[in-house]
Design a protein around this motif. Structure first.
Motif, PDB file in Angstrom:
ATOM      1  N   HIS A 410       0.836  -1.192   0.000  1.00 47.37           N
ATOM      2  CA  HIS A 410       0.000   0.000   0.000  1.00 47.37           C
ATOM      3  C   HIS A 410       0.876   1.248   0.000  1.00 47.37           C
ATOM      4  O   HIS A 410       2.050   1.205   0.384  1.00 47.37           O
ATOM      5  CB  HIS A 410      -0.959   0.028   1.199  1.00 47.37           C
ATOM      6  CG  HIS A 410      -0.286  -0.185   2.513  1.00 47.37           C
ATOM      7  ND1 HIS A 410       0.017  -1.447   3.008  1.00 47.37           N
ATOM      8  CD2 HIS A 410       0.147   0.687   3.459  1.00 47.37           C
ATOM      9  CE1 HIS A 410       0.595  -1.333   4.194  1.00 47.37           C
ATOM     10  NE2 HIS A 410       0.687  -0.049   4.488  1.00 47.37           N
ATOM     11  N   THR A 411       0.282   2.341  -0.426  1.00 51.73           N
ATOM     12  CA  THR A 411       0.979   3.617  -0.539  1.00 51.73           C
ATOM     13  C   THR A 411       0.199   4.665   0.238  1.00 51.73           C
ATOM     14  O   THR A 411      -1.034   4.704   0.167  1.00 51.73           O
ATOM     15  CB  THR A 411       1.099   4.050  -2.009  1.00 51.73           C
ATOM     16  OG1 THR A 411       1.762   3.033  -2.746  1.00 51.73           O
ATOM     17  CG2 THR A 411       1.862   5.355  -2.128  1.00 51.73           C
ATOM     18  N   GLY A 476      -2.105  -1.515  -2.920  1.00 50.74           N
ATOM     19  CA  GLY A 476      -1.457  -1.995  -4.131  1.00 50.74           C
ATOM     20  C   GLY A 476      -0.216  -1.193  -4.473  1.00 50.74           C
ATOM     21  O   GLY A 476       0.099  -0.176  -3.859  1.00 50.74           O
ATOM     22  N   ASP A 477       0.519  -1.688  -5.459  1.00 45.10           N
ATOM     23  CA  ASP A 477       1.724  -1.002  -5.936  1.00 45.10           C
ATOM     24  C   ASP A 477       1.340   0.002  -7.020  1.00 45.10           C
ATOM     25  O   ASP A 477       0.541  -0.298  -7.912  1.00 45.10           O
ATOM     26  CB  ASP A 477       2.722  -2.024  -6.497  1.00 45.10           C
ATOM     27  CG  ASP A 477       3.195  -2.993  -5.433  1.00 45.10           C
ATOM     28  OD1 ASP A 477       3.463  -2.536  -4.311  1.00 45.10           O
ATOM     29  OD2 ASP A 477       3.265  -4.201  -5.725  1.00 45.10           O
ATOM     30  N   LEU A 478       1.932   1.189  -6.941  1.00 49.66           N
ATOM     31  CA  LEU A 478       1.627   2.254  -7.887  1.00 49.66           C
ATOM     32  C   LEU A 478       2.878   2.643  -8.651  1.00 49.66           C
ATOM     33  O   LEU A 478       3.977   2.700  -8.087  1.00 49.66           O
ATOM     34  CB  LEU A 478       1.081   3.485  -7.156  1.00 49.66           C
ATOM     35  CG  LEU A 478      -0.200   3.301  -6.335  1.00 49.66           C
ATOM     36  CD1 LEU A 478      -0.559   4.608  -5.633  1.00 49.66           C
ATOM     37  CD2 LEU A 478      -1.345   2.843  -7.206  1.00 49.66           C
ATOM     38  N   SER A 479       2.698   2.935  -9.926  1.00 46.62           N
ATOM     39  CA  SER A 479       3.805   3.460 -10.723  1.00 46.62           C
ATOM     40  C   SER A 479       3.930   4.964 -10.484  1.00 46.62           C
ATOM     41  O   SER A 479       3.051   5.594  -9.892  1.00 46.62           O
ATOM     42  CB  SER A 479       3.547   3.184 -12.213  1.00 46.62           C
ATOM     43  OG  SER A 479       2.392   3.909 -12.639  1.00 46.62           O
ATOM     44  N   TYR A 516       4.661   0.826   1.387  1.00 46.25           N
ATOM     45  CA  TYR A 516       4.944  -0.405   2.125  1.00 46.25           C
ATOM     46  C   TYR A 516       4.991  -1.554   1.117  1.00 46.25           C
ATOM     47  O   TYR A 516       4.084  -1.687   0.282  1.00 46.25           O
ATOM     48  CB  TYR A 516       3.857  -0.682   3.157  1.00 46.25           C
ATOM     49  CG  TYR A 516       3.944  -2.061   3.772  1.00 46.25           C
ATOM     50  CD1 TYR A 516       4.736  -2.284   4.899  1.00 46.25           C
ATOM     51  CD2 TYR A 516       3.261  -3.149   3.214  1.00 46.25           C
ATOM     52  CE1 TYR A 516       4.818  -3.555   5.455  1.00 46.25           C
ATOM     53  CE2 TYR A 516       3.350  -4.425   3.756  1.00 46.25           C
ATOM     54  CZ  TYR A 516       4.130  -4.618   4.892  1.00 46.25           C
ATOM     55  OH  TYR A 516       4.238  -5.875   5.440  1.00 46.25           O
ATOM     56  N   PRO A 517       6.034  -2.385   1.159  1.00 43.07           N
ATOM     57  CA  PRO A 517       7.116  -2.463   2.158  1.00 43.07           C
ATOM     58  C   PRO A 517       8.420  -1.798   1.700  1.00 43.07           C
ATOM     59  O   PRO A 517       9.453  -1.999   2.332  1.00 43.07           O
ATOM     60  CB  PRO A 517       7.308  -3.976   2.302  1.00 43.07           C
ATOM     61  CG  PRO A 517       7.028  -4.484   0.917  1.00 43.07           C
ATOM     62  CD  PRO A 517       5.999  -3.586   0.301  1.00 43.07           C
TER      63      PRO A 517
END
Length: 822
Positions: A410-411, A476-479, A516-517
């Protein structure tokens, strides 16, 4: 008028509860005579004068004696079966049972409040009969100071014993419930400091006392004399109950905040009842039924007025509380009807029991729901901000901890509106909060299309971390492109702003991002690093920044420096270096500028542009400024003993410029050291001069009166005009070194320097050039008419002892350039 609806409801209850209670085992007669001296023998002789009654109710007139005759219609029973003839209440006067068989007196039982020591006899006056005896009649002699009704019943001894136990059980249950709830409310009032609960607790206690007196149960739990005294204060308990109910309603609905006029009226009525209670207590006076009805009407009118105000302001739990008080009012009206002799006590037992339970349950339920609502509100606001309605830092921690436990990437975006403080100062806190609520409502609508996939997992989108810092969590992962997209969405909402009196009140935001992470393995560290990235946006000049590990190292260094500054002065870690200044026109020494240096025992040399902002932010700059002034004047004292025309320039923080303590320190030390104030120059930066435009002129005038000169440092880095500077009247203008270093090759800087020198001379100010690094710059400035030069070409900043040596050498030559150009 007011009481008829209650009377109707009571009549319905009486009908329901008394329908199955009629007995056909007795025939009742009454004797209409006015002779109060008749004995039982006289009554037996006048047996033919008795008239049959259609009901089992004895109607007793006030202050008169009544004779009644009861003929038992006992069915044939087996031998030794006993019957009991009983009255449902012991009057205040007396009741006497005469068992007569074949015109002969068989048994006599007298009941009064003073003659019977057994408590149950004061509740159930009775006489036992047997079914074997024929030609039996029971005569009743009844006297009472007030009008009343008595109900006479004939049942078997077994039924009577069961009835007695059952009724005592319910009396105890009802009284125990009233006392328990009353005392519980009083305890809650003390512990929670809610005054309305104290009035409610007092109300239940007073109701319990009244109920004890009416039923006679009070003789079971207090001595007879005390019970008699409490029973004589019926009017007192009535008035106290009315006062408590009025004040509870007023406090519960907060009438003082809703309508002060109605609140004062309710308070006045309550005080009237309290005063009446005090008079009844002192004189032990009885109150007529008419007066009781008037008091009841006044109570009802006051309560209805209070409820009308509460209804108009849409107070919570209005209708449940209103319904909950209807049974209490019906009980009170029933008590008045009992006192008026309109109804026997036995007809009230069932309805009152039902009404008591309904009243206690409803009122307790409302109090419970209100308390639960407050607890829910407390729990809600322990996780939410009251001003904006957003989830708070605690909720953010819980949510992030959940994501960490699930190992979900997460961001977190932390952002801070730049205009928040200004909006609060200009338009007030209430409007500022309203504005934020509008903006965040729009932001949620804008974010919803992006968060549809996470809707089930993420119950909260936005969080408030502090007064002007907020956060957004995305799972989630973000660009980088996605991060920029979200930053644009947030920025766009605040840039659009909110309309205020015909214009758009727009805003700008800074955003810090951490993931994270990648950047942290727990929620606390993730939030901290996002805030570090947010703080770093100012230094980078961008409106958003992703966390960089170097930021943490810098923050840790700043924190360590801030902590070390406290002991830097006492540990002699600070020193004042001097950098010479030379008059360009003749090459003679003009003076020196004092430059602060810090040698940290662990970190080594710390430049001023690093630790001075830290000192200003931490509030330690005052002590540092005092040390610089003291040390500089000590050096100046030693120098002027040999070189009396020496000038000393000292840098002053903008935080200290207007402090009266600084002026006092200068006056004190200049006088103690007998120094010429005109040989001291205080330097302030151009940015400080612009920021303090409103009051800077007065501050400079204070130093002028002292005799100290004032210079503007780093001239050219701000946006001040020479016209503004001329109005302030600076003695010196120090041109920043960025315009001097390449002056021999930069035509732009040449123009700036030459124009500054020309205009400064016209304003009567001297020009000091910082950063003179070579002879070409030195000569160029001389050609432009610059007054004073300072820089590494002349000398680097040196310690005081070295400066004294340099001064000695410089004063042995005609022109300092002879020492410099070899």
């Amino acid at each position: 008028m007011w009481v008829w609806p209650f009377k109707f409801c009571l009549a319905v209850l009486f009908t329901v509860f008394s329908f199955s209670a009629k007995s056909e085992l007795i025939t009742l007669y009454n004797l209409n005579v006015s002779d109060t001296q008749m004995s039982i023998l006289d009554v037996i002789q006048n047996d033919s004068r008795f008239n049959a009654q259609p009901t089992n109710k004895l109607h007793i007139a006030a202050k008169s004696k009544h004779w009644f005759k009861v003929d038992p219609n006992m069915l044939p029973k087996t031998d030794n079966v006993h019957w009991v003839l009983y009255s449902d209440k012991l009057p205040l006067g007396s009741i006497t049972f005469y068992w007569v068989q074949d015109n002969k007196l068989v048994n006599k039982r007298v009941f009064s409040r003073l003659n019977n020591s057994v408590p149950e006899l004061k509740i159930f006056p009775h006489i036992r009969l047997t079914s074997q005896i024929s030609n039996t009649s029971v005569y009743l002699e009844v006297s009472n100071p007030e009008s009343m009704q008595l109900n006479i019943e004939l049942i078997t001894a077994e039924q009577f014993d069961n009835l007695k136990q059952t009724r005592l059980f319910w009396y105890g249950t009802e009284l125990g419930l009233l006392y328990f709830v009353g005392l519980f409310m009083l305890v809650m009032a003390v512990s929670s400091k809610r005054s309305y609960l104290s009035y409610l607790g007092a109300f239940f206690v007073f109701i319990a006392v009244q109920y004890s007196v009416v039923t006679g149960v009070i003789y079971f739990y207090v001595p007879d004399l005390i019970a008699e005294y409490i029973s004589s204060l019926t009017a007192c308990w009535l008035f106290l109950t009315s006062a408590a109910s009025i004040m509870f309603t007023a406090k519960f609905f907060a009438l003082k905040q809703l309508n002060k006029r109605i609140y004062r009226a309710a308070q006045t009525v309550a005080r009237f009842f309290l005063a009446a209670a005090c008079l009844a207590l002192i004189f032990q006076a009885q109150v007529s039924v008419t007066a009781q009805l008037v008091g009841f009407s006044l109570l009802l009118l006051t309560l209805l007025s209070s409820y009308f105000v509460a209804f108009s302001h849409k107070r919570p739990f209005l209708w449940p509380m209103f319904i909950g008080w209807i049974p209490a009012l019906m009980i009170e009206l029933g008590r008045i009807m009992l006192a008026a002799g309109d109804v026997p006590q036995s007809d009230l037992i069932g309805p009152v029991r039902l009404l008591i339970f309904i009243h206690v349950i409803l009122i307790s339920l409302v109090i419970y729901l209100l308390d639960k609502k407050k607890q829910d509100s407390f729990v809600f606001y322990s996780l939410h901000d009251k001003d904006t309605g957003l989830a708070n830092r605690q909720a953010l921690h819980q949510f992030l901890d959940k994501l960490v436990s699930l190992k979900k990437s997460h961001t977190i975006f932390t952002f801070s509106p730049m205009m928040s403080d200004q909006v609060k100062l200009s338009f007030g806190i209430e409007y500022a909060n309203k504005r934020l609520r509008v903006l965040f409502k729009r932001l949620k609508l804008q974010l919803n299309p992006y968060l549809e996939g996470e809707r089930e997992e993420q119950s909260q989108q936005l969080y408030k971390l502090s007064d002007d810092t907020f956060a957004l969590v995305l799972i989630g992962d973000l660009s980088i492109q996605q991060i920029e997209q979200y930053v644009c969405v947030i920025s766009g909402i605040f840039e659009e702003g909110v309309e205020y009196k015909g214009f758009q009140l727009s805003d700008q935001i800074n955003v810090g991002v951490s993931h994270y992470p990648t950047h942290a393995i727990n929620s606390e560290l993730l939030i901290q690093r996002s805030l570090l990235a947010l703080a770093d946006t100012n230094s980078l000049g961008d409106n958003w920044h992703i966390y960089d590990p170097s930021i943490a190292a810098m923050a840790e260094r700043r924190l360590k420096l801030s902590a070390s500054l406290q002991s830097a002065i006492s540990n002699n870690e600070l020193s004042l270096y001097l950098q010479p200044q030379v008059l360009l026109e003749n090459g003679q020494v003009y003076g020196a500028e004092g430059l602060l240096r810090w040698s940290h025992p662990d970190l080594g040399f710390i430049p001023p542009d690093e630790f001075i902002p830290i000192a200003e932010a931490s509030g330690q700059i005052n002590a540092i400024t005092e040390w610089v002034i003291s040390q500089g004047l000590i050096y100046q004292k030693k120098i002027v003993e040999t070189y009396p025309n020496h000038m000393l320039s000292l840098n002053i923080s903008g935080k200290d410029l207007s402090k009266k303590e600084l002026i006092v320190q200068l006056i004190t030390q200049l006088n103690e050291m007998s120094l010429d104030p005109s040989r001291i120059i205080l330097e302030i930066t151009e940015s400080v001069a612009i920021a303090g435009e409103g009051k800077l002129k007065d501050v400079i005038e204070d130093y002028r009166h002292l005799g100290v000169k004032v210079a503007i440092d780093d001239y050219g880095t701000g946006y001040s005009s020479l016209a503004y500077l001329s109005e302030l009247g600076f003695d010196e203008l120090k041109v920043d070194k960025q315009f001097i270093i390449d002056i021999e090759s930069s035509s732009k800087n040449q123009t700036i320097c030459k124009t500054t020198c020309d205009m400064a001379k016209s304003l009567g100010s001297m020009v000091v050039a910082e950063g003179v690094e070579n002879l070409a710059s030195y000569n160029k400035l001389l050609h432009y008419g610059c007054d004073i030069a300072q820089g590494y070409f002349i000398s680097k900043p040196i310690k005081f002892e070295e400066y004294l040596q340099w001064l000695g050498e410089a004063n042995q030559v005609i022109d300092v350039k002879q020492l410099l150009v070899r």
